[in-house]
Design a protein around this motif. Structure first.
Motif, PDB file in Angstrom:
ATOM      1  N   ILE A  18     -32.259 -34.722 -19.488  1.00 57.97           N
ATOM      2  CA  ILE A  18     -33.565 -34.929 -20.096  1.00 57.97           C
ATOM      3  C   ILE A  18     -34.297 -35.902 -19.188  1.00 57.97           C
ATOM      4  N   ALA A  19     -35.234 -35.391 -18.420  1.00 55.98           N
ATOM      5  CA  ALA A  19     -35.904 -36.199 -17.403  1.00 55.98           C
ATOM      6  C   ALA A  19     -37.278 -36.638 -17.897  1.00 55.98           C
ATOM      7  N   ASP A  20     -37.522 -37.935 -17.831  1.00 54.81           N
ATOM      8  CA  ASP A  20     -38.836 -38.470 -18.197  1.00 54.81           C
ATOM      9  C   ASP A  20     -39.393 -39.250 -17.012  1.00 54.81           C
ATOM     10  N   GLU A  21     -40.571 -38.865 -16.553  1.00 53.61           N
ATOM     11  CA  GLU A  21     -41.126 -39.411 -15.319  1.00 53.61           C
ATOM     12  C   GLU A  21     -41.937 -40.682 -15.516  1.00 53.61           C
ATOM     13  N   ARG A  22     -42.267 -41.024 -16.728  1.00 50.81           N
ATOM     14  CA  ARG A  22     -43.261 -42.071 -16.966  1.00 50.81           C
ATOM     15  C   ARG A  22     -42.734 -43.488 -16.748  1.00 50.81           C
ATOM     16  N   ALA A  23     -43.631 -44.373 -16.292  1.00 53.33           N
ATOM     17  CA  ALA A  23     -43.359 -45.804 -16.361  1.00 53.33           C
ATOM     18  C   ALA A  23     -43.493 -46.210 -17.824  1.00 53.33           C
ATOM     19  N   LEU A  24     -42.583 -47.043 -18.287  1.00 50.79           N
ATOM     20  CA  LEU A  24     -42.483 -47.306 -19.723  1.00 50.79           C
ATOM     21  C   LEU A  24     -43.235 -48.575 -20.103  1.00 50.79           C
ATOM     22  N   LEU A  25     -44.524 -48.600 -19.787  1.00 51.30           N
ATOM     23  CA  LEU A  25     -45.341 -49.778 -20.076  1.00 51.30           C
ATOM     24  C   LEU A  25     -45.773 -49.852 -21.537  1.00 51.30           C
ATOM     25  N   ASP A  26     -45.941 -48.713 -22.179  1.00 54.52           N
ATOM     26  CA  ASP A  26     -46.292 -48.670 -23.599  1.00 54.52           C
ATOM     27  C   ASP A  26     -45.069 -49.075 -24.409  1.00 54.52           C
ATOM     28  N   PRO A  27     -45.163 -50.147 -25.207  1.00 57.64           N
ATOM     29  CA  PRO A  27     -43.986 -50.605 -25.958  1.00 57.64           C
ATOM     30  C   PRO A  27     -43.401 -49.555 -26.899  1.00 57.64           C
TER      31      PRO A  27
ATOM     32  N   LEU B 236     -43.247 -46.309 -26.272  1.00 55.58           N
ATOM     33  CA  LEU B 236     -42.797 -45.106 -25.567  1.00 55.58           C
ATOM     34  C   LEU B 236     -41.277 -44.928 -25.552  1.00 55.58           C
ATOM     35  N   PRO B 237     -40.467 -45.960 -25.303  1.00 55.84           N
ATOM     36  CA  PRO B 237     -39.020 -45.733 -25.307  1.00 55.84           C
ATOM     37  C   PRO B 237     -38.503 -45.141 -26.617  1.00 55.84           C
ATOM     38  N   GLN B 238     -38.949 -45.665 -27.747  1.00 56.48           N
ATOM     39  CA  GLN B 238     -38.519 -45.124 -29.036  1.00 56.48           C
ATOM     40  C   GLN B 238     -38.973 -43.687 -29.202  1.00 56.48           C
ATOM     41  N   ALA B 239     -40.193 -43.386 -28.769  1.00 54.09           N
ATOM     42  CA  ALA B 239     -40.707 -42.021 -28.898  1.00 54.09           C
ATOM     43  C   ALA B 239     -39.911 -41.042 -28.040  1.00 54.09           C
ATOM     44  N   ILE B 240     -39.536 -41.463 -26.837  1.00 51.52           N
ATOM     45  CA  ILE B 240     -38.748 -40.595 -25.947  1.00 51.52           C
ATOM     46  C   ILE B 240     -37.388 -40.296 -26.555  1.00 51.52           C
ATOM     47  N   VAL B 241     -36.741 -41.312 -27.090  1.00 53.53           N
ATOM     48  CA  VAL B 241     -35.418 -41.128 -27.676  1.00 53.53           C
ATOM     49  C   VAL B 241     -35.496 -40.256 -28.924  1.00 53.53           C
TER      50      VAL B 241
ATOM     51  N   LEU C 160     -35.459 -49.526 -24.721  1.00 53.52           N
ATOM     52  CA  LEU C 160     -34.639 -48.325 -24.569  1.00 53.52           C
ATOM     53  C   LEU C 160     -33.311 -48.474 -25.299  1.00 53.52           C
ATOM     54  N   ILE C 161     -32.681 -49.609 -25.113  1.00 51.16           N
ATOM     55  CA  ILE C 161     -31.357 -49.801 -25.706  1.00 51.16           C
ATOM     56  C   ILE C 161     -31.448 -49.911 -27.224  1.00 51.16           C
ATOM     57  N   ARG C 162     -32.463 -50.584 -27.744  1.00 51.46           N
ATOM     58  CA  ARG C 162     -32.642 -50.624 -29.206  1.00 51.46           C
ATOM     59  C   ARG C 162     -32.850 -49.228 -29.769  1.00 51.46           C
ATOM     60  N   ALA C 163     -33.472 -48.359 -28.986  1.00 45.90           N
ATOM     61  CA  ALA C 163     -33.757 -47.006 -29.463  1.00 45.90           C
ATOM     62  C   ALA C 163     -32.523 -46.114 -29.439  1.00 45.90           C
ATOM     63  N   VAL C 164     -31.664 -46.267 -28.419  1.00 43.79           N
ATOM     64  CA  VAL C 164     -30.570 -45.313 -28.230  1.00 43.79           C
ATOM     65  C   VAL C 164     -29.217 -45.825 -28.719  1.00 43.79           C
ATOM     66  N   LEU C 165     -29.029 -47.139 -28.734  1.00 40.86           N
ATOM     67  CA  LEU C 165     -27.708 -47.673 -29.043  1.00 40.86           C
ATOM     68  C   LEU C 165     -27.239 -47.383 -30.476  1.00 40.86           C
ATOM     69  N   PRO C 166     -28.113 -47.438 -31.495  1.00 40.90           N
ATOM     70  CA  PRO C 166     -27.610 -47.171 -32.852  1.00 40.90           C
ATOM     71  C   PRO C 166     -26.913 -45.825 -33.006  1.00 40.90           C
ATOM     72  N   GLN C 167     -27.453 -44.761 -32.400  1.00 38.66           N
ATOM     73  CA  GLN C 167     -26.795 -43.452 -32.541  1.00 38.66           C
ATOM     74  C   GLN C 167     -25.464 -43.433 -31.817  1.00 38.66           C
TER      75      GLN C 167
END
Length: 227
Positions: free
Chosen positions: A36-45, A47-52, A96-103
């Motif tokens: 799952i490739a995401d090209e964006r710079a993650l400046l929007d706070p 965005l990481p949660q939305a991607i996950v 990113l880690i807050r978004a993905v680590l719980p699962q």
């Protein structure tokens, strides 16, 4: 490394079109992963949660967060340069880690790998901003890696330098005799680490064969930090 099998692994790779992103996407796919490739710079706070959330199950997160290193002398570094480096490379990491680590904790399975920099491990002139941001990344990974280990989630980092990279080491730079002398002088290996070697090591750390590493930072720089 050729025997690695990532079949069935869903791998999220951030900044997939820059720095190590393209070679990581290609190699992980060759080893059977669903990338799952995401090209964006993650400046929007947000965005990481939305991607996950959009990705669903993520077995492996590759946090590839990078900018071209500023070369401003420390006494000339302004607040804007400092904030920009941290906004691109540090702030997205805990999001990113807050978004993905719980699962991953819930499944008791997962890998998170930061693609970091050895500039955090050895002082370099005119890199104070970049090195500080890279150092913050590594410290965070070490701490969270210890927290996640009891849940059977492995979080580690590669700290690289002198790796083939068109941003820092395009072919014309590599062909320059002065650069070749610099390699001999500064890098015990005497050459650049190839992108393939770097990506293969990343794949190993994200495989089931590498369940024993906890919050570790692996220098991948041809021995540069040992000098």
């Amino acid at each position: 490394m050729a025997a690695l099998d990532l079949s069935g692994k869903r791998v999220l790779i951030t900044q997939s079109s820059t720095f190590m992103g393209p070679v990581l996407c290609k190699l992980f796919a060759q080893f059977g992963a669903e990338v799952i490739a995401d090209e964006r710079a993650l400046l929007d706070p947000a965005l990481p949660q939305a991607i996950v959330q959009a990705a669903g199950r993520i077995d492996v997160l590759i946090a590839n967060l990078a900018i071209p290193a500023p070369t401003t002398p420390a006494v000339q570094v302004g607040d804007d340069e400092w904030r920009d480096a941290f906004a691109h490379m540090v702030d997205p990491l805990p999001r990113l880690i807050r978004a993905v680590l719980p699962q991953m904790i819930q499944r008791r399975s997962g890998k998170i790998l930061l693609i970091g920099s050895a500039s955090a491990l050895r002082g370099m002139k005119r890199t104070s901003t970049y090195s500080a941001a890279r150092g913050a990344q590594l410290s965070y990974i070490q701490a969270v890696g210890v927290e996640a280990a009891p849940h059977n989630v492995q979080i580690n980092a590669i700290a690289q330098n002198f790796v083939e990279n068109p941003t820092y080491f395009p072919l014309e730079v590599q062909a320059n005799p002065a650069f070749q002398e610099r390699l001999k002088r500064e890098v015990p290996l005497g050459r650049l680490v190839t992108q393939q070697e770097d990506a293969q090591f990343a794949a190993y750390l994200c495989s089931d064969a590498a369940d024993c590493f906890v919050g570790q930072v692996f220098p991948l720089c041809g021995g540069w930090v040992a000098r």
